[in-house]
Design an enzyme around this catalytic site. Structure first.
Site: not given
Length: 306
Positions: A39, A67, A81, A179
């Site tokens: 993203d 992550y 997000d 997210r």
């Protein structure tokens, strides 16, 4: 012809397509692709393939990812997000650490996850995010994903105690939306949640330690050569001179030691075959008593076998 993987530390605000475009200019070739999008809000590991190495990307896309992220509990957004408009605010003052840890535990392992409605998933041929932007209420189907690790590092009260920020690490299967994890954790706790920061630290065997910024790559193009990239990604098979010659012409050879076992190479999960000089010759799949080339990388040869 320059071929290999480039591990980019993607900057915030750039799309994966933006990074591919910049790499085409840096590497001086149109043949550049990426192994799964990141993203625009996110930073970190984006694996690019250049020239012949674009053929390796399909085997990288499905690997696990890791992550680091920050989740804010107490606010929901339209995009799940920080880039989206806030749609609801609820006090997280009463949310305890024990309840957060229980919520995280419930989202660990094999779960069914509904992707964010503004994801790039196609609905009747059109990206979901495009349908949302046009005013449509998009509901995506749940899909199975695996959360191998969901670890909380720190909990911090923010916004005068009304919000709760979590610093976490998530190791997950391909296709997982971090997210969506933030959204689902917030929903389970009754206060809503969204992602405020995301950094990808690993894609398969490729890590942030190997990554370079676009500025660094413009000064010195750091390429993980084909053989090195494949050795890290797949089971390895060392070839004799005779086997190397046979495979270079697309012919099959005797099956590997794992033939007939659950570890046998398949077209979806092939083995990387190396010549005596260490160069990558082909990707192999076992078929009975034989191993056949799925893809041949012999000199001046870049085509599927058969």
């Amino acid at each position: 012809m320059l071929s290999g993987l480039v591990i980019v530390d993607k900057p915030q605000g750039w799309t994966s397509h933006d990074v591919v475009g910049r790499m085409r200019r840096i590497a001086g070739t149109r043949k550049v692709g990426h192994a799964g999008t990141l993203d625009p809000m996110a930073t970190g590991v984006l694996v690019l393939g250049i020239n012949k190495a674009t053929r390796l990307l399909t085997y990288i896309v499905g690997t696990s990812k890791t992550y680091t992220a920050t989740i804010r509990l107490g606010e929901s957004t339209v995009t799940d997000d920080a880039e989206g408009e806030v749609t609801a605010t609820r006090s997280a003052a009463a949310v305890t650490e024990d309840s957060v840890r229980a919520g995280v535990a419930a989202l660990t392992g094999d779960i069914q996850q509904v992707p964010s409605s503004v994801s790039a998933i196609k609905v009747n041929g059109e990206r979901a995010y495009a349908r949302v932007r046009s005013g449509e209420d998009v509901k995506l189907a749940a899909r199975p994903v695996t959360i191998h690790r969901f670890e909380i590092h720190e909990l911090r009260r923010s916004q005068d105690g009304e919000a709760l920020d979590l610093d976490v690490t998530v190791e997950c299967s391909s296709g997982t939306y971090i997210r969506a994890l933030a959204r689902d954790l917030g929903d389970a706790l009754g206060v809503g949640g969204h992602l405020t920061a995301l950094r990808r630290t690993q894609v398969g065997p490729y890590t942030l330690d190997q990554a370079r910024t676009l500025e660094q790559l413009a000064e010195e193009l750091d390429i993980l050569e084909m053989a090195q990239a494949a050795r890290a990604l797949m089971p390895n098979r060392e070839l004799s001179e005779e086997e190397t010659t046979e495979l270079s012409f697309g012919r099959r050879i005797a099956a590997g030691a794992a033939a007939g076992t659950p570890d046998a190479a398949t077209p979806e999960k092939p083995a990387a075959a190396f010549a005596p000089d260490g160069s990558l010759v082909a990707l192999l799949a076992d078929a009975g008593n034989y191993a056949k080339p799925v893809l041949v990388f012999a000199p001046d040869n870049e085509k599927p076998a058969g």
